[in-house]
Design a protein around this motif. Structure first.
Motif, PDB file in Angstrom:
ATOM      1  N   PHE A   1      30.705  -4.121  -3.601  1.00 48.46           N
ATOM      2  CA  PHE A   1      31.571  -2.942  -3.511  1.00 48.46           C
ATOM      3  C   PHE A   1      32.008  -2.702  -2.069  1.00 48.46           C
ATOM      4  O   PHE A   1      33.173  -2.365  -1.808  1.00 48.46           O
ATOM      5  CB  PHE A   1      30.851  -1.714  -4.062  1.00 48.46           C
ATOM      6  N   ASP A   2      31.082  -2.853  -1.118  1.00 52.93           N
ATOM      7  CA  ASP A   2      31.429  -2.672   0.293  1.00 52.93           C
ATOM      8  C   ASP A   2      32.458  -3.705   0.738  1.00 52.93           C
ATOM      9  O   ASP A   2      33.375  -3.407   1.511  1.00 52.93           O
ATOM     10  CB  ASP A   2      30.178  -2.782   1.170  1.00 52.93           C
ATOM     11  N   GLU A   3      32.298  -4.941   0.254  1.00 49.32           N
ATOM     12  CA  GLU A   3      33.241  -6.000   0.615  1.00 49.32           C
ATOM     13  C   GLU A   3      34.623  -5.712   0.036  1.00 49.32           C
ATOM     14  O   GLU A   3      35.648  -5.927   0.693  1.00 49.32           O
ATOM     15  CB  GLU A   3      32.719  -7.341   0.107  1.00 49.32           C
ATOM     16  N   ILE A   4      34.672  -5.220  -1.182  1.00 52.60           N
ATOM     17  CA  ILE A   4      35.960  -4.887  -1.805  1.00 52.60           C
ATOM     18  C   ILE A   4      36.631  -3.735  -1.075  1.00 52.60           C
ATOM     19  O   ILE A   4      37.836  -3.756  -0.818  1.00 52.60           O
ATOM     20  CB  ILE A   4      35.770  -4.539  -3.290  1.00 52.60           C
ATOM     21  N   ALA A   5      35.845  -2.712  -0.719  1.00 52.79           N
ATOM     22  CA  ALA A   5      36.407  -1.538  -0.047  1.00 52.79           C
ATOM     23  C   ALA A   5      36.709  -1.799   1.424  1.00 52.79           C
ATOM     24  O   ALA A   5      37.469  -1.061   2.042  1.00 52.79           O
ATOM     25  CB  ALA A   5      35.452  -0.361  -0.180  1.00 52.79           C
ATOM     26  N   GLY A   6      36.092  -2.831   1.996  1.00 50.85           N
ATOM     27  CA  GLY A   6      36.321  -3.138   3.406  1.00 50.85           C
ATOM     28  C   GLY A   6      35.436  -2.369   4.353  1.00 50.85           C
ATOM     29  O   GLY A   6      35.593  -2.458   5.567  1.00 50.85           O
TER      30      GLY A   6
ATOM     31  N   LEU B   1      31.355 -12.790 -13.028  1.00 52.18           N
ATOM     32  CA  LEU B   1      31.460 -11.462 -12.437  1.00 52.18           C
ATOM     33  C   LEU B   1      31.437 -11.550 -10.916  1.00 52.18           C
ATOM     34  O   LEU B   1      32.235 -10.883 -10.245  1.00 52.18           O
ATOM     35  CB  LEU B   1      30.328 -10.574 -12.945  1.00 52.18           C
ATOM     36  N   ARG B   2      30.542 -12.356 -10.364  1.00 54.17           N
ATOM     37  CA  ARG B   2      30.506 -12.534  -8.906  1.00 54.17           C
ATOM     38  C   ARG B   2      31.846 -13.054  -8.392  1.00 54.17           C
ATOM     39  O   ARG B   2      32.359 -12.592  -7.372  1.00 54.17           O
ATOM     40  CB  ARG B   2      29.388 -13.507  -8.527  1.00 54.17           C
ATOM     41  N   SER B   3      32.393 -14.037  -9.104  1.00 53.64           N
ATOM     42  CA  SER B   3      33.685 -14.593  -8.707  1.00 53.64           C
ATOM     43  C   SER B   3      34.782 -13.541  -8.762  1.00 53.64           C
ATOM     44  O   SER B   3      35.631 -13.453  -7.863  1.00 53.64           O
ATOM     45  CB  SER B   3      34.038 -15.775  -9.617  1.00 53.64           C
ATOM     46  N   LEU B   4      34.774 -12.736  -9.808  1.00 55.87           N
ATOM     47  CA  LEU B   4      35.765 -11.661  -9.961  1.00 55.87           C
ATOM     48  C   LEU B   4      35.679 -10.673  -8.801  1.00 55.87           C
ATOM     49  O   LEU B   4      36.703 -10.282  -8.221  1.00 55.87           O
ATOM     50  CB  LEU B   4      35.542 -10.951 -11.300  1.00 55.87           C
ATOM     51  N   LEU B   5      34.458 -10.280  -8.445  1.00 57.98           N
ATOM     52  CA  LEU B   5      34.270  -9.315  -7.356  1.00 57.98           C
ATOM     53  C   LEU B   5      34.719  -9.905  -6.026  1.00 57.98           C
ATOM     54  O   LEU B   5      35.356  -9.225  -5.208  1.00 57.98           O
ATOM     55  CB  LEU B   5      32.807  -8.885  -7.290  1.00 57.98           C
ATOM     56  N   ALA B   6      34.390 -11.169  -5.791  1.00 50.85           N
ATOM     57  CA  ALA B   6      34.796 -11.809  -4.539  1.00 50.85           C
ATOM     58  C   ALA B   6      36.311 -11.948  -4.458  1.00 50.85           C
ATOM     59  O   ALA B   6      36.912 -11.763  -3.396  1.00 50.85           O
ATOM     60  CB  ALA B   6      34.130 -13.177  -4.419  1.00 50.85           C
ATOM     61  N   TYR B   7      36.942 -12.247  -5.604  1.00 51.38           N
ATOM     62  CA  TYR B   7      38.400 -12.372  -5.614  1.00 51.38           C
ATOM     63  C   TYR B   7      39.066 -11.018  -5.384  1.00 51.38           C
ATOM     64  O   TYR B   7      40.079 -10.929  -4.680  1.00 51.38           O
ATOM     65  CB  TYR B   7      38.867 -12.969  -6.943  1.00 51.38           C
ATOM     66  N   ALA B   8      38.495  -9.960  -5.938  1.00 54.59           N
ATOM     67  CA  ALA B   8      39.027  -8.615  -5.702  1.00 54.59           C
ATOM     68  C   ALA B   8      38.970  -8.277  -4.212  1.00 54.59           C
ATOM     69  O   ALA B   8      39.904  -7.688  -3.664  1.00 54.59           O
ATOM     70  CB  ALA B   8      38.245  -7.590  -6.515  1.00 54.59           C
TER      71      ALA B   8
END
Length: 302
Positions: A127-132, A175-182
Motif C-alpha cells: 500500500f505504501d508503494e502504491i501511494a508513494g 495479487l503481489r504482481s497486481l499490487l506491484a503493477y499498480a
C-alpha cells in the motif's frame, strides 16, 4: 512472520448481475496455505467485479482485513474520519484493516469497480508503494485506467475460485504482481503529468505565429498540466515563460522578413497576428532594443 487466519471477508450485499463476480475464500481454505512461504505475507481473502453498480454501498465499523478498490468507470464516494471524497475512474482506494469507512456508487454515474480483500504482514508495504509514501489511514491514488490492471484482476478472480492449495498459492502471487503493477502505474502517471514536453510546446508555437494565442489555448493544446504548473515547468526548462518564448519566436520571424523582403512593418505585423503596427513595434523593440525600422536601416534595407 506467518499469515494469520482472519474472519471471512465482509463484502457488500449488492445484487450481483450476470456480468459481475464475487468470490470469498473461506477461512478454512486460507488456513490450508497459511504457512506456505510463497503466500504467507500477502493473501487474497475475496475478490470481485461490480459493473455499473447502481445502488452499491457499504459501511464497515471495524473491518477485519485490508481492501483495495479500483474504479474503472463512473464515480463513487468514500467517507472516513469525518471526511468525504469523490472517487473517479482511474483511481484506487486503499482501505487498511481496522479503520471505519463508508463508500457508495454515484447515483447519476454509478461506478464499475474491481476489488480485493487481502491480508498479511506485507500488505501495508505494498500500500505504501502504491501511494508513494508511508501514511496511516485510508488513501486515494490516481493511476489511470489500464486494461492490463483490469486483466490482472480478472486473472486473480479466476485463480481465487479454486480451493486447491496450488491455486491459492498462484492467486497470492498474482495479487503481489497486481499490487506491484499498480505501484508502477502510479509512478508512470505522475511522471507523465509532472513533466512538460517543451519541444511539443515550441512546435505548436511555431505553427501559431499568425495568431494572438492565449496561454489557456496553448495549455489545452499541448499539456494536461494546470496553468501554474505549466508556466513553472516551462520556465524551469527554458528560463522564460511560454508567452515570452512566443513573442521571441514572432520577433525572430519578423527579423527574417525584414532582412529578406521589402514588406512594410504593418504588413509583417499583420502576418504575425497584430492589427496595430505601433503595438507590434513596441513589442519588437522590447526584445531587440531597436524598432523594426531601425533594425532594417542598420542592415542596409530602406
Amino acid at each position: 512472520m506467518e499469515y494469520q487466519e482472519r474472519p471471512t471477508a465482509e463484502t457488500s450485499r449488492w445484487p450481483l448481475p450476470d456480468s459481475g463476480q464475487r468470490t470469498v475464500i473461506p477461512p478454512a481454505v486460507l488456513a490450508s496455505v497459511r504457512d506456505h512461504p510463497l503466500c504467507s505475507g500477502c493473501m487474497p481473502h475475496g475478490v470481485g467485479f461490480y459493473p455499473q453498480a447502481s445502488g452499491h454501498r457499504m459501511a464497515r465499523q471495524q473491518p477485519a482485513d485490508d481492501l483495495l478498490i479500483y474504479c474503472v468507470s463512473g464515480a463513487g464516494q468514500v467517507t472516513y474520519g469525518g471526511l468525504s471524497q469523490p472517487v473517479e475512474a482511474g483511481e484506487l482506494l486503499l482501505l487498511p484493516a481496522g479503520l471505519a469507512h463508508r463508500y457508495y456508487a454515484n447515483p447519476q454515474r454509478p461506478w464499475s469497480i474491481y476489488w480485493v480483500h487481502l491480508g498479511g504482514p506485507e500488505v501495508q508495504g505494498y500500500f505504501d508503494e502504491i501511494a508513494g509514501q508511508h501514511q496511516p489511514g485510508i488513501r486515494k491514488v490516481r493511476v489511470g485506467v489500464h486494461s492490463r490492471l483490469a486483466e490482472d484482476f480478472q486473472a486473480l478472480m479466476a485463480a481465487a475460485t479454486s480451493a486447491q492449495p496450488e491455486h491459492l498459492i498462484y492467486a497470492a502471487n498474482l495479487l503481489r504482481s497486481l499490487l506491484a503493477y499498480a505501484a508502477l502505474m502510479r509512478r508512470q502517471h505522475q511522471v507523465r503529468h509532472a513533466t512538460l514536453d517543451v519541444a511539443r510546446v515550441n512546435s505548436y508555437l511555431q505553427t501559431a505565429m499568425d495568431q494572438r494565442l492565449s496561454l489557456d489555448t496553448l495549455i489545452a493544446a499541448t499539456s494536461d498540466l494546470s496553468r501554474y504548473h505549466f508556466i513553472r515547468e516551462y520556465k524551469r526548462q527554458t528560463g522564460q515563460t511560454p508567452m515570452q518564448a512566443f513573442l521571441r519566436i514572432k520577433v525572430s520571424h519578423a527579423c527574417y522578413l525584414l532582412d529578406i523582403t521589402d514588406q512594410s512593418v504593418a504588413a509583417i505585423a499583420l502576418q504575425l497576428g497584430y492589427d496595430d503596427p505601433y503595438y507590434f513595434s513596441r513589442l519588437f523593440k522590447k526584445v531587440m532594443r531597436v524598432s523594426p525600422q531601425q533594425y532594417r536601416q542598420e542592415r542596409g534595407k530602406n
